[in-house]
Design a protein around this motif. Sequence first.
Motif, PDB file in Angstrom:
ATOM      1  N   HIS A   1       0.817  -1.222   0.000  1.00  0.00           N
ATOM      2  CA  HIS A   1       0.000   0.000   0.000  1.00  0.00           C
ATOM      3  C   HIS A   1       0.846   1.265   0.000  1.00  0.00           C
ATOM      4  O   HIS A   1       0.311   2.368  -0.150  1.00  0.00           O
ATOM      5  N   HIS A   2       2.151   1.134   0.206  1.00  0.00           N
ATOM      6  CA  HIS A   2       3.061   2.283   0.242  1.00  0.00           C
ATOM      7  C   HIS A   2       4.041   2.162  -0.922  1.00  0.00           C
ATOM      8  O   HIS A   2       4.946   1.322  -0.884  1.00  0.00           O
ATOM      9  N   PRO A   3       3.864   2.967  -1.960  1.00  0.00           N
ATOM     10  CA  PRO A   3       4.670   2.816  -3.188  1.00  0.00           C
ATOM     11  C   PRO A   3       6.172   2.803  -2.927  1.00  0.00           C
ATOM     12  O   PRO A   3       6.891   1.969  -3.499  1.00  0.00           O
ATOM     13  N   ALA A   4       6.688   3.681  -2.062  1.00  0.00           N
ATOM     14  CA  ALA A   4       8.126   3.726  -1.819  1.00  0.00           C
ATOM     15  C   ALA A   4       8.614   2.439  -1.164  1.00  0.00           C
ATOM     16  O   ALA A   4       9.693   1.920  -1.485  1.00  0.00           O
ATOM     17  N   LEU A   5       7.803   1.911  -0.264  1.00  0.00           N
ATOM     18  CA  LEU A   5       8.170   0.672   0.418  1.00  0.00           C
ATOM     19  C   LEU A   5       8.125  -0.510  -0.547  1.00  0.00           C
ATOM     20  O   LEU A   5       9.024  -1.373  -0.552  1.00  0.00           O
ATOM     21  N   ALA A   6       7.080  -0.573  -1.365  1.00  0.00           N
ATOM     22  CA  ALA A   6       6.956  -1.659  -2.346  1.00  0.00           C
ATOM     23  C   ALA A   6       8.127  -1.638  -3.320  1.00  0.00           C
ATOM     24  O   ALA A   6       8.688  -2.687  -3.666  1.00  0.00           O
ATOM     25  N   GLU A   7       8.513  -0.449  -3.758  1.00  0.00           N
ATOM     26  CA  GLU A   7       9.635  -0.335  -4.695  1.00  0.00           C
ATOM     27  C   GLU A   7      10.947  -0.761  -4.030  1.00  0.00           C
ATOM     28  O   GLU A   7      11.787  -1.440  -4.641  1.00  0.00           O
ATOM     29  N   ALA A   8      11.141  -0.367  -2.780  1.00  0.00           N
ATOM     30  CA  ALA A   8      12.376  -0.720  -2.072  1.00  0.00           C
ATOM     31  C   ALA A   8      12.504  -2.226  -1.872  1.00  0.00           C
ATOM     32  O   ALA A   8      13.610  -2.783  -1.892  1.00  0.00           O
ATOM     33  N   LEU A   9      11.362  -2.904  -1.686  1.00  0.00           N
ATOM     34  CA  LEU A   9      11.383  -4.341  -1.419  1.00  0.00           C
ATOM     35  C   LEU A   9      11.463  -5.200  -2.671  1.00  0.00           C
ATOM     36  O   LEU A   9      11.688  -6.416  -2.577  1.00  0.00           O
ATOM     37  N   GLU A  10      11.286  -4.613  -3.822  1.00  0.00           N
ATOM     38  CA  GLU A  10      11.267  -5.387  -5.059  1.00  0.00           C
ATOM     39  C   GLU A  10      12.599  -6.120  -5.256  1.00  0.00           C
ATOM     40  O   GLU A  10      13.665  -5.516  -5.300  1.00  0.00           O
ATOM     41  N   GLY A  11      12.532  -7.450  -5.332  1.00  0.00           N
ATOM     42  CA  GLY A  11      13.726  -8.255  -5.547  1.00  0.00           C
ATOM     43  C   GLY A  11      14.634  -8.365  -4.339  1.00  0.00           C
ATOM     44  O   GLY A  11      15.767  -8.836  -4.474  1.00  0.00           O
ATOM     45  N   ALA A  12      14.173  -7.939  -3.186  1.00  0.00           N
ATOM     46  CA  ALA A  12      15.026  -7.954  -1.985  1.00  0.00           C
ATOM     47  C   ALA A  12      14.257  -8.531  -0.805  1.00  0.00           C
ATOM     48  O   ALA A  12      14.170  -7.923   0.257  1.00  0.00           O
ATOM     49  N   GLN A  13      13.689  -9.723  -1.012  1.00  0.00           N
ATOM     50  CA  GLN A  13      12.864 -10.338   0.030  1.00  0.00           C
ATOM     51  C   GLN A  13      13.391 -11.723   0.359  1.00  0.00           C
ATOM     52  O   GLN A  13      13.816 -12.468  -0.518  1.00  0.00           O
ATOM     53  N   LEU A  14      13.345 -12.066   1.654  1.00  0.00           N
ATOM     54  CA  LEU A  14      13.778 -13.378   2.130  1.00  0.00           C
ATOM     55  C   LEU A  14      12.633 -13.993   2.928  1.00  0.00           C
ATOM     56  O   LEU A  14      12.111 -13.367   3.858  1.00  0.00           O
ATOM     57  N   LEU A  15      12.240 -15.200   2.549  1.00  0.00           N
ATOM     58  CA  LEU A  15      11.149 -15.885   3.239  1.00  0.00           C
ATOM     59  C   LEU A  15      11.714 -16.869   4.259  1.00  0.00           C
ATOM     60  O   LEU A  15      12.571 -17.688   3.933  1.00  0.00           O
ATOM     61  N   VAL A  16      11.227 -16.788   5.493  1.00  0.00           N
ATOM     62  CA  VAL A  16      11.649 -17.697   6.563  1.00  0.00           C
ATOM     63  C   VAL A  16      10.612 -18.809   6.672  1.00  0.00           C
ATOM     64  O   VAL A  16       9.479 -18.583   7.087  1.00  0.00           O
ATOM     65  N   GLY A  17      10.997 -20.007   6.257  1.00  0.00           N
ATOM     66  CA  GLY A  17      10.093 -21.152   6.317  1.00  0.00           C
ATOM     67  C   GLY A  17      10.448 -22.092   7.448  1.00  0.00           C
ATOM     68  O   GLY A  17      11.284 -21.779   8.310  1.00  0.00           O
ATOM     69  N   PRO A  18       9.843 -23.289   7.479  1.00  0.00           N
ATOM     70  CA  PRO A  18      10.168 -24.267   8.525  1.00  0.00           C
ATOM     71  C   PRO A  18      11.619 -24.724   8.408  1.00  0.00           C
ATOM     72  O   PRO A  18      12.199 -24.744   7.329  1.00  0.00           O
ATOM     73  N   MET A  19      12.210 -25.112   9.522  1.00  0.00           N
ATOM     74  CA  MET A  19      13.565 -25.649   9.523  1.00  0.00           C
ATOM     75  C   MET A  19      13.549 -27.086   9.021  1.00  0.00           C
ATOM     76  O   MET A  19      12.582 -27.819   9.241  1.00  0.00           O
ATOM     77  N   THR A  20      14.621 -27.486   8.348  1.00  0.00           N
ATOM     78  CA  THR A  20      14.753 -28.868   7.913  1.00  0.00           C
ATOM     79  C   THR A  20      15.063 -29.753   9.113  1.00  0.00           C
ATOM     80  O   THR A  20      15.489 -29.264  10.166  1.00  0.00           O
ATOM     81  N   PRO A  21      14.877 -31.078   8.984  1.00  0.00           N
ATOM     82  CA  PRO A  21      15.226 -31.965  10.104  1.00  0.00           C
ATOM     83  C   PRO A  21      16.670 -31.792  10.582  1.00  0.00           C
ATOM     84  O   PRO A  21      16.935 -31.793  11.789  1.00  0.00           O
TER      85      PRO A  21
END
Length: 892
Positions: free
Chosen positions: A247-267
């Motif tokens: 919803h915030h254009p400057a924030l959306a632009e800054a995050l483009e291509g610079a995101q890391l997803l934290v998922g479940p840990m492997t065994p």
Amino acid sequence: MPRGETPLGAVDSELGRFAGGLRRLREKAGTPPYRELSSRAHYSAAALSEAAAGKKLPSLAVTLAYVVACGGDATEWEQRWRAIAEPPADGGTPPYAGLAAFGTEDADLFFGREKLTAKLVALTAERPFVGVFGASGSGKSSLLRAGLVPALDRTLVCTPGPSPLDECAVRLAELTGEPALDLYERLKADPDVLRLLTKGVTVVVDQFEEVFTLADEGWRGAFITALTRCDSVVIGVRADFYGHCGHHPALAEALEGAQLLVGPMTPDELRRAIVEPAQRTHVTVESALVTRLVADVAGQAAALPLMSHALVETWRRRRGMTMTLAGYEEAGGIEHSVARTAEQAFRALSAQQQQVARDVFLRLVVVGEGTDDTKRRVPRQDLDDEVLDRLAAARLIVLDRDHVDLAHETLLRSWPRLRDWIAEDRDAVRARQHLSEAVAAWEANGRHADAVYRGVRLVQIRELDGLTGPERDFLAAGTRIERRRAHRLRALAAVLTVLVVVLTGAVLLAVDATQVVAAQRNASLAREAASEARRLAITDPGGAARIALAAHAVARTDETRDAVLSVSAAVQRTSVPIVTTPMTVRFSPSGRALIVQDQDRSMWWVEGTERRPLPFTTDNRFHVSADEKRFFVPEDGFRVRVYEAGRTVEMLPHFAIHDVDGTGSMVTGVDVFETGDRISSPDRIRLWDLSGTPKDTLLPVEGVIASALSRDGRTLAVALNDGAMELWRVGGERIARWHREGKPATRLWMNDDGTVLAAWLDSRRTVQLWRLDGTPRWSADLSVSSSTLPDVAFGDQTMAVHLEPSIQVWDLRHEQPRRTAEFGGFTSHVPSMRYRPDIGEFVAFEWEGSNVWTLRGDLTAALIQVCAVAVSPLSDEEWRRRFPDVERVPVC
């Protein structure tokens, strides 16, 4: 020449040094073979070898036997053993974070996220603005604070709170030494000041979603603008707020291509997170505990804080310098962590919010139709955002932009309050579940009139509280159609008198529907009261008795019957003077005595006020013959020592015991062999006949997982790894072989006369019953909601199944078993349950208070006893509060 010993693993740990000392003592004695030491110490060579292996702390008795056999100082070594086995009274600081996140100061204890940390560090070096997204409880904060921050040179770490610029000014003041008030005024006047003051510094904003939930809209924009102008920023955001960032254009632009997803840990990552923090404090973790924890947590995106909390509790219950599976189970495991967290979060809500939370949780449940209850995702629309946020913060639910889900399905099994809600409103939950499906179908069909409820079903949903907007629209549409239909009927009645009969029938139907709804309402109120009675059984016996009796009088359901029985059992429980602090407790076969292991691993037979020592020490599961004359004690995993009257009468080699008959004359188990440093088992079933000169029989069957003997020792049941089961006549003749679709059974129990077999299918969470009187035939599948192995005990034509936190009793006199009681109200873990033939009832041992419960199933006797405890019935005011619109009825 004796085989060389396996090199020690963690030689710098207390356990490694202890084992190394034993080895040096043996070297000083001339390195005698372990067989020679065995003859001196009167312990098996394998037990002495294991004492110096450094894998676990040996018992004091084995240690002293080893030392004396090597000519060492027993007093000195007893002191060394106790220094390790008995931790300081304060227990020290756990190496786990519990429900909190790992902080920067905990970086040396933060394991398992090395790969993700490396990715984040690299991304931070490449991009000026990075977003870390993940579900609540996935470990975002720990990754930022204990992973990223220690890897960077200079950082400024903050959480937004209601005034992000104010919070930022405070952190800047710590960094620059300038007054925070001056910095705040400068930031408010010009957001670009933040970029100038953080040159060469990475700004890390944890819990960035607070910008959207707590911050004023005006300051929100100023803070986001200031951040997006900085040279290096990393924000941690809960995944369900991903859409808010857009919803915030400057924030959306800054995050483009610079995101890391934290998922479940492997065994493998989970294993590191479990084992390595403990090793930093020179504590080892049993491999069985690691395996169990990984199984409990793997694939659960939001379960890391719960795992960490369970590890803290297990660490506090460590045995010497080892964290054990037994300690984890004593602490209640993940289930206990979930339940305690849920209860604390719920109690922190206001009364109105608690009602909203109750509605939210019940919407997240799919009531099983003959199967376990499960969780489900539901749309967020029309649900209270504040309550959702607080439940998510407690890591009980997971939010995304459009949906809500339970954080961990264990909630359905382990949180008593939620279990009670589901039990109280099972019909309403099912009705709401069907309503949700009907509303979805109605909207999918363009809100067509043919898809709405009519008649009795429409009346039923009017009784439901907390309907969402679409559900209210659905109800309104159905009501309009019903009104139009009623109008047409009245018009037709005025013209055609012949329709009077039809209208009369409709009235009768409406009256009948009203009666049905009233009965359902009464049952719902009674179930709710029954649940409350079970909760109060210990703390307020009189109040619990009054409520249970009233509930049973209003509606005679299984739940109200169980409440009366549970209250009766609770008020009659007795405390057993165990004297020592127990590590494990179990009933003797007769149920009259308790077998207790104390902190020194010494075993005691406790009966009434008397106790006597038993002549063995073991950490393994031992067996006792039903006549309580013989004990079968596994030693080092592949020998079984048989005791009778305090002396050894036999040693069974290369043998892992499964079961014994009533007199201990017949024993069943599988062969186990030691080859070098490895232990192997061909899983072949062997029978030992100890009625005279010991003789053994190796049955021609392989792949055995479990076996069980009838009490008379004549019949043997075997579970195989291909899912088949076999019935053998002891002596070598196979009676039957059968196979039912599904995975193999991992535990078997047989009743005394060998006519009923219970099999635990771990893969299906099911206790399967088979009738053996004639050709083996399936009798029932009892679905189990517990994540741990259930305990099963047979009585006279009855069976009890312990499913934390309750015990169910089943009548086996019918081909299809019937549940006759479910006892609840236990205040702590129940490690043992047994049938007492002398009184004809089941008994259960409750850990807290060392209480023994007698689970009497006679409802008439229980009603008389509970009436005596109640003294007086509910007051008129309390009756009206608990049972509004229900006519008062006598209870005793």
